[in-house]
Design an enzyme around this catalytic site. Structure first.
Site, PDB file in Angstrom:
ATOM      1  N   GLU B 195       0.694  -1.136  -0.168  1.00  0.00           N
ATOM      2  CA  GLU B 195      -0.092  -0.016   0.211  1.00  0.00           C
ATOM      3  C   GLU B 195       0.755   1.291  -0.125  1.00  0.00           C
ATOM      4  OE1 GLU B 195      -0.761  -2.590   1.793  1.00  0.00           O
ATOM      5  OE2 GLU B 195      -2.656  -3.048   1.107  1.00  0.00           O
ATOM      6  N   HIS B 264      -9.225  -4.775  11.224  1.00  0.00           N
ATOM      7  CA  HIS B 264      -9.896  -4.871  10.225  1.00  0.00           C
ATOM      8  C   HIS B 264     -11.324  -4.197  10.175  1.00  0.00           C
ATOM      9  CE1 HIS B 264      -7.173  -7.978   9.198  1.00  0.00           C
ATOM     10  NE2 HIS B 264      -7.566  -7.872   7.777  1.00  0.00           N
TER      11      HIS B 264
END
Lengths: 333, 462
Positions: B195, B264
């Site tokens: 990322e 998450h």
């Protein structure tokens, strides 16, 4: 894969080109000396990272590029901006935080950009310009414009994880980029041997199949020769290339660096024996490519440019208070 | 005794699926590990394997049946010699959902086995700027996002999408489905799982004039890339004195999904909404998702586009018109009312509309404001509503401290203090890392009941 470059002494250039190198390096040197002086006078604030000692790196590499190729660098960026043909007045006025600066006084020493010169900054976060430059190269490939990007960063940034994320994608997608690692031996105060398990930084692309070479960053012709090889590789569509320039900064990491991590003797010895500008000056005289008078003329020209920049940087006004809230967003059409 | 074979939950948010194909027939003997059937979810086609040895007694749900609820009996396994049992009727998931008038208060609302609160019985008024009679098409949020990207990619050759699994996999949540087929690998780019690196590359491409759409598989992973979002994208126009624009969209699901625990499930709305130089969008409906994503892609500034995984499969009416673009920075009245204002965004709009239904049964007419954009925030819309209702509840799924609701409270103090008949109340995610256990997770999130209770409190009706 990674190789040391061939004997750089073979490299030659025309008298005009050598004089241009001399002039370009001297401009950076004099500009930076003046910036250091103005910092001491309180006219420049914040951080100010000087390029003195490293001039041959950017001057040699830029000579191998076309005007359309892109450049991106770190916060030690004044030399790169001048070598890209940016106006000394605009750079110096940015250092003093004036409206005549490249970022109208809002960016400062570390944050200047000039799209018209294909210069994409000036980045203050160590390592960030690796992926950013890779993105410029990605765009060049996407646009099929034949242009490449040179991303300059230091031996410190060479240990940043994002550099290797960028290496991986640049190699995977065969992006037209040259990573120039300006190894000035110290990441702030930590020497390469104290920070890096693999100190041959040009080998850092081996895991990705990226070729690398090391060259003498104190010799402008060695840099030119190494850069020409790198450019040829990239222009042939073979993907990224790593060029490690072995160089040295004479001044501290920034203006507030007491430099306790190296001896005064080390600095003065390198300055005496390896200075890139003295080296070229001696060569010009020895090869009778220029006489003392010609070099003095260049000195005078350079001094005039720096003086003019210095005056402009003090006479240009500070940005209007209304500028506080401008340039945050562009009005959407 | 026959053993029932149940419709499996194949993802954290799956509530129903299609029984695409049986690979066994009645009377077949199977052993554990044999593939029995193919189940199609909104994300992928998965194989259902036998877990026990036995004989397939009855196939209860025939191949091709859609909307089969998770945990519904799809077949029976028999021991040898067992008689065939009566064939139960097939019930599709939608019929099993609570009736809207029951105003469901979900238990473990996000768990796949539980009923999911549906949009409120009174649908949102259509976009007031749309002419009456505009044709509408039921579209999922997932399809609306894809349509927005596809339309903008057709319109501008410099728009491309990059991210993990966006191309050959067709999107981790199928949002980029079919984009690779239409636009090719040059413009739909699978990245490695890096990322930080690919966000930086995308920002660099934007410097050079491209218009990247960066998909983060979730915004939880964008925390690794946040330096480039903020330092390299958001601040650059300012640092360059207005000379270097960064036209880029960072998009992906944000906030809690279902049963995926603390790492998450974070909601980043308040983080990004704090940053000058960004625009931040968080739509609820499919129409807003489409119109605002198109606007975000065209916007010359960096836009953080916060989606919600649970909403991806929900269908809404989307104007069936060419080039449906909405302005960023405008809130929407999702339900009009006079007694109390409920301000929410993203999935909390769903819960707020459900709360408004509950309140309506008690004679409280709540006005639900869907913020849609978090930066710029539509202060005027919030203030105008509070001046009418004199009471306000602010709702967000994220944490309470320094959150969007805190900002709304400050706005009310600054611009609507004299209009208030009661102090503002907040309903937020609890101030804890997201727990995994279904009951604790349900307790950690805003619910229609919590929102309704807060609304009653500010109306002095509790």
């Amino acid at each position: 894969m990674a190789t040391k470059s061939a004997d750089p002494k073979k490299k030659t250039a025309s008298a005009d080109q050598l004089l241009q190198f001399y002039r370009d390096m001297l401009l950076i040197r004099r500009f930076e000396e003046k910036a250091g002086q103005m910092y001491g006078m309180g006219l420049i604030g914040g951080f100010c990272h000087l390029y003195i000692g490293q001039e041959a790196v950017v001057v040699g590499i830029q000579a191998a590029l076309s005007d359309k190729d892109a450049v991106i660098t770190t916060y030690r960026d004044h030399g790169h901006m001048l070598a890209c043909g940016m106006d000394a007045k605009g750079v110096m006025a940015e250092l003093t935080g004036r409206v005549g600066g490249y970022s109208r006084g809002k960016g400062g020493s570390m944050h200047m950009f000039a799209r018209e010169k294909n210069f994409y900054g000036g980045h203050g976060i160590v390592g960030a310009n690796g992926p950013l430059g890779t993105g410029v190269a990605f765009a060049n490939k996407y646009l099929e414009n034949g242009e490449l990007c040179v991303a300059y960063f230091g031996d410190g940034a060479a240990n940043q994880g994002q550099i290797y994320e960028a290496f991986n994608m640049a190699a995977l997608w065969k992006l037209p980029i040259i990573y120039v690692i300006e190894n000035n031996q110290y990441a702030m105060g930590t020497s390469v041997t104290r920070s890096s398990a693999q100190t041959k930084l040009y080998k850092r692309g081996d895991a990705f199949g990226i070729p690398g070479a090391q060259a003498d960053g104190m010799d402008v012709l060695a840099m030119l020769e190494a850069a020409e090889k790198a450019v040829a590789h990239v222009r042939a569509g073979k993907g990224p290339y790593i060029l490690e320039a072995m160089t040295y900064r004479y001044r501290g990491h920034s203006m507030s660096d007491p430099a306790k991590y190296r001896s005064r003797d080390e600095v003065s010895r390198i300055r005496k024996e390896r200075d890139p500008i003295d080296h070229l000056r001696d060569r010009l005289l020895a090869d009778k490519l220029a006489d003392e008078e010609k070099l003095k003329e260049i000195d005078r020209d350079v001094k005039a440019i720096v003086t003019e920049a210095t005056e402009f940087a003090q006479s240009s006004p500070e940005p209007d208070p209304s500028e506080l809230y401008t340039d945050i967003l562009i009005d959407a059409a | 005794m026959p053993t029932p074979i149940l419709m499996p939950a194949l993802s954290p948010t799956m509530t129903e699926g299609t029984l695409a194909k049986w690979l066994v027939k009645e009377g077949d003997t199977v052993k554990s590990g044999d593939v029995l059937a193919e189940i199609e979810t909104d994300k992928a086609t998965m194989e259902l394997e036998a877990v026990d040895e036995g004989v397939i007694g009855q196939i209860v749900v025939p191949a091709g049946t859609e909307n089969v609820a998770v945990n519904a009996v799809i077949a029976q396994m028999q021991g040898e010699g067992e008689a065939e049992v009566a064939r139960p009727t097939i019930k599709a998931a939608k019929e099993e959902l609570p009736q809207e008038s029951e105003a469901p208060e979900p238990v473990a609302a996000r768990a796949p086995v539980a009923a999911v609160a549906r949009p409120a019985s009174r649908p949102a008024p259509p976009d007031p700027d749309l002419p009456a009679g505009t044709p509408m098409k039921m579209t999922t949020v997932r399809e609306a996002l894809r349509d927005a990207m596809a339309e903008e990619m057709r319109r501008d050759a410099n728009v491309f999408v990059m991210g993990e699994e966006v191309a050959e996999y067709q999107g981790a949540y199928k949002v980029t489905q079919n984009l690779l087929q239409e636009f090719g690998a040059k413009r739909v780019i699978d990245t490695p799982i890096t990322e930080h690196g690919f966000a930086g590359i995308a920002v660099g491409a934007a410097y050079r004039g491209l218009k990247p759409i960066v998909e983060f598989m979730t915004f939880n992973f964008a925390m690794q890339a946040i330096d480039h979002i903020i330092n390299s994208a958001a601040k650059t126009l300012y640092m360059s004195g207005g000379t270097l624009p960064v036209p880029i969209v960072f998009r992906g699901p944000n906030g809690a999904a279902a049963r995926v625990a603390a790492q998450h499930s974070q909601n980043y709305a308040a983080w990004y909404a704090q940053i000058p130089g960004l625009k931040v969008v968080a739509p609820y409906t499919a129409a807003d998702a489409k119109g605002l994503l198109k606007a975000a892609i065209r916007d010359p500034n960096p836009v953080v586009f916060l989606e919600n995984e649970i909403l991806y499969g929900q269908s809404f009416e989307v104007p069936d018109v060419e080039d449906y673009v909405l302005p960023i920075g405008k809130a929407r009245i999702a339900r009009a009312g006079k007694d109390v204002t409920i301000v929410a965004f993203s999935i909390s709009v769903r819960d707020s509309l459900a709360a408004a239904d509950l309140l309506a049964g008690e004679g409280i007419e709540a006005e639900v404001i869907d913020l849609r954009s978090l930066r710029p925030l539509d202060r005027a819309a919030i203030v105008k509503s509070v001046q009418k209702t004199n009471r306000i509840v602010a709702v967000e799924e994220g944490w309470p401290t320094c959150g969007i609701c805190s900002e709304i409270a400050a706005i009310i103090m600054e611009d609507a203090f004299d209009a208030l008949d009661a102090p503002l109340m907040r309903v937020t995610g609890e101030d804890v890392p997201m727990p995994y256990a279904a009951n604790l997770e349900a307790l950690a999130l805003p619910t229609p009941a919590k929102i309704a209770a807060a609304a009653r409190a500010v109306c002095y009706r509790s």
